[in-house]
Design a protein around this motif. Structure first.
Motif, PDB file in Angstrom:
ATOM      1  N   UNK A 335       0.753  -1.083  -0.114  1.00 41.75           N
ATOM      2  CA  UNK A 335      -0.074   0.054   0.155  1.00 41.75           C
ATOM      3  C   UNK A 335       0.845   1.181   0.006  1.00 41.75           C
ATOM      4  N   UNK A 336       1.904   1.049   0.813  1.00 43.10           N
ATOM      5  CA  UNK A 336       2.538   2.492   1.006  1.00 43.10           C
ATOM      6  C   UNK A 336       3.556   2.641  -0.412  1.00 43.10           C
ATOM      7  N   UNK A 337       3.972   1.375  -0.905  1.00 49.09           N
ATOM      8  CA  UNK A 337       4.835   1.656  -2.477  1.00 49.09           C
ATOM      9  C   UNK A 337       4.033   2.018  -3.503  1.00 49.09           C
ATOM     10  N   UNK A 338       2.645   1.502  -3.512  1.00 47.69           N
ATOM     11  CA  UNK A 338       1.861   1.911  -4.361  1.00 47.69           C
ATOM     12  C   UNK A 338       1.326   3.456  -4.347  1.00 47.69           C
ATOM     13  N   UNK A 339       1.387   4.003  -3.271  1.00 46.42           N
ATOM     14  CA  UNK A 339       1.010   5.391  -3.175  1.00 46.42           C
ATOM     15  C   UNK A 339       2.390   6.329  -3.000  1.00 46.42           C
ATOM     16  N   UNK A 340       3.395   5.944  -3.302  1.00 48.77           N
ATOM     17  CA  UNK A 340       4.541   6.617  -3.342  1.00 48.77           C
ATOM     18  C   UNK A 340       5.504   6.214  -4.563  1.00 48.77           C
ATOM     19  N   UNK A 341       6.407   7.344  -4.755  1.00 47.77           N
ATOM     20  CA  UNK A 341       7.316   7.407  -5.613  1.00 47.77           C
ATOM     21  C   UNK A 341       8.514   6.014  -5.432  1.00 47.77           C
ATOM     22  N   UNK A 342       8.434   6.223  -3.759  1.00 48.64           N
ATOM     23  CA  UNK A 342       9.496   5.303  -3.334  1.00 48.64           C
ATOM     24  C   UNK A 342       9.078   3.645  -3.635  1.00 48.64           C
ATOM     25  N   UNK A 343       9.784   2.866  -4.029  1.00 48.96           N
ATOM     26  CA  UNK A 343       9.382   1.509  -4.426  1.00 48.96           C
ATOM     27  C   UNK A 343      10.073   0.554  -3.547  1.00 48.96           C
ATOM     28  N   UNK A 344       9.369  -0.096  -2.604  1.00 48.33           N
ATOM     29  CA  UNK A 344      10.118  -1.118  -1.801  1.00 48.33           C
ATOM     30  C   UNK A 344       9.178  -2.331  -1.666  1.00 48.33           C
ATOM     31  N   UNK A 345       9.529  -3.575  -1.801  1.00 45.07           N
ATOM     32  CA  UNK A 345       8.828  -4.655  -2.107  1.00 45.07           C
ATOM     33  C   UNK A 345       9.420  -5.934  -1.131  1.00 45.07           C
ATOM     34  N   UNK A 346      10.471  -5.540  -0.400  1.00 42.11           N
ATOM     35  CA  UNK A 346      11.090  -6.666   0.002  1.00 42.11           C
ATOM     36  C   UNK A 346      11.225  -6.590   1.764  1.00 42.11           C
ATOM     37  N   UNK A 347      11.066  -7.654   2.440  1.00 47.64           N
ATOM     38  CA  UNK A 347      11.469  -7.370   3.995  1.00 47.64           C
ATOM     39  C   UNK A 347      12.349  -8.400   4.313  1.00 47.64           C
ATOM     40  N   UNK A 348      13.388  -7.991   4.820  1.00 46.23           N
ATOM     41  CA  UNK A 348      14.526  -9.284   5.053  1.00 46.23           C
ATOM     42  C   UNK A 348      14.188 -10.391   6.198  1.00 46.23           C
ATOM     43  N   UNK A 349      14.536 -11.459   5.817  1.00 49.58           N
ATOM     44  CA  UNK A 349      14.370 -12.393   6.856  1.00 49.58           C
ATOM     45  C   UNK A 349      14.395 -12.119   8.378  1.00 49.58           C
TER      46      UNK A 349
END
Length: 455
Positions: A335-349
């Motif tokens: 949701x945050x990435x879809x509404x921002x120019x900043x693209x983050x799609x991963x969370x570390x283990x």
């Protein structure tokens, strides 16, 4: 409905019992008798073998309805209570017998059949006659795309949403702060026949007591000092749709009286007005308080409690369905990435492991705020921080003694207040940082015995 279902009425007021019989027969039920006493009821139970019993709590006989309820529980005969206003001691004794609902006097035909439908659904779920649904597909299979997870604890609550949504009955959402009560209320509305009508939200704790009745029911011009023009209240705005009253436990007693009348008569009266206005509104309420204790302490009306406790849904705290944390975290991140120019799609283990270790006293809301904060602070395409407040040394002391939820909440609020130099409201005040209304925070502070010199 199964036409062979037999209902026994245990009611010592002839008019009430006969009215119930006529309603039930009209609805297709088989009324196998009306008992005016526990003794008569025992005989009819032995002879007729009823499928359901409608039982008055207070009977003008030596043996009370509650005593008969204990026998019904042992015989595994499901029952509902017929009740007028009773005291706290009677309420606690009645609830201990595990009824499938309370039908509150005075009641209408619609109230009777809704209560029976809900009771039959609950009984079917408990006995396995209705199979428990389990969610094995993608998270979008839930009644609302913002309710994420496939755990059994969450699925149970969602099954209740599916069952009650198509009806017009009132719903009581119970659970700790941050468990998503408003999201569940919206899910009920979206899956109801009222979905194309208004959904109006009122936070009862966020409004000054002096303005609460005006906000709910509206006022006429000149009704009080400052009422320079006519105002339409939230109930009127919600006509045809749903009104969600959050933190209902904060409602003052005067407003509780008017809410009870609105639920009973489906009409409102504006402050300063002399006309009754009919409203068709479905009411959903929520609280993180123990309403039974509020009743015992004289802060909540027992008759209103009965009216609201028709279909309670308990929302599980996040610590009880930690298997949903990963899906929730990625949902919030998307949701945050879809509404921002900043693209983050991963969370570390390592981060995901840390999220699983934390007990989340602020529940889903706290997780959402944490992901938002880490999203803002992240420099690359992955969230790899384990900076979770409270997870580090101090959450679990060396002696292994775990804090209660109240102790954890108090400690967290004090920590935030200290960081804000005691300021509660305003920009960068404690309420702003905690993402809750200032009035809600004041209420929590009062409850937890926290004092501050700032306002």
């Amino acid at each position: 409905m199964n036409d062979k279902e037999k209902i026994l009425i245990v009611e010592d007021e002839f008019i009430v019992g006969n009215d119930l019989r006529m309603m039930l027969v009209k609805g297709g039920y088989d009324v196998c008798g009306i008992a005016a006493s526990v003794e008569q009821a025992r005989t009819l139970i032995e002879q007729k073998k009823p499928d359901w019993v409608l039982l008055d709590i207070i009977l003008k006989t030596p043996t009370s309805g509650i005593e008969l309820a204990k026998e019904l529980l042992q015989q595994e005969i499901p029952f509902l209570y017929i009740s007028a206003n009773t005291n706290q001691q009677t309420l606690e004794a009645a609830k201990a017998t595990q009824p499938y609902g309370f039908l509150v006097k005075p009641f209408r035909e619609r109230d009777l059949f809704v209560m029976l439908d809900i009771a039959r659904y609950r009984y079917g779920m408990e006995t396995g006659m209705i199979k428990q649904k389990t969610s094995t597909g993608p998270v979008e299979t839930t009644p609302d795309p913002d309710i994420i997870g496939n755990s059994s604890a969450l699925s149970k609550a969602l099954d209740q949403v599916r069952a009650v949504a198509p009806t017009n009955t009132s719903v009581l959402l119970l659970g700790e702060s941050g468990t998503g009560k408003e999201r569940f209320a919206r899910a009920i509305h979206k899956n109801s026949l009222r979905k194309n009508k208004p959904f109006i939200t009122v936070n009862c704790a966020a409004l000054p007591v002096s303005l609460l009745e005006s906000e709910l029911f509206g006022h006429e011009r000149g009704a009080f000092t400052g009422a320079v023009q006519k105002r339409t209240g939230k109930f009127e705005q919600a006509n045809g749709g749903t009104i969600f009253l959050d933190e209902i436990g904060e409602l003052p007693l005067d407003a509780q009286v008017k809410l009870l009348r609105t639920l009973q008569e489906r009409e409102i009266e504006k402050l300063g007005g002399d006309q009754l206005i009919k409203v068709d509104v479905r009411v959903i309420v929520a609280t993180n308080r123990n309403l039974e204790k509020e009743v015992a302490d004289g802060r909540f009306r027992l008759d209103l409690y009965y009216r609201l406790n028709v279909f309670p849904i308990e929302l599980p705290p996040l610590r009880e369905h930690k298997e949903d944390i990963e899906a929730l975290a990625f949902h919030f991140l998307k949701k945050l990435s879809d509404n921002s120019d900043k693209k983050i799609s991963r969370i570390s283990k390592a981060t995901l492991k840390s999220l699983q270790q934390y007990d989340w006293p602020g529940n889903v809301r706290e997780l959402e705020h944490l992901i938002e904060r880490q999203f803002i602070l992240a420099n690359g395409e992955e969230i790899d921080s384990t900076d979770i407040p409270g997870l580090q040394a101090g959450l679990i002391p060396a002696d292994g003694k775990l804090e209660t939820m109240e102790e954890m909440e108090r400690a967290h609020i004090l920590k935030v207040l200290k960081a804000c130099n005691g300021r509660v409201s305003g920009i960068m005040g404690a309420a702003d940082i905690l993402k809750i209304p200032a009035q809600t925070l004041y209420s929590k502070m009062k409850k937890l015995g926290i004092k501050t010199i700032y306002k």
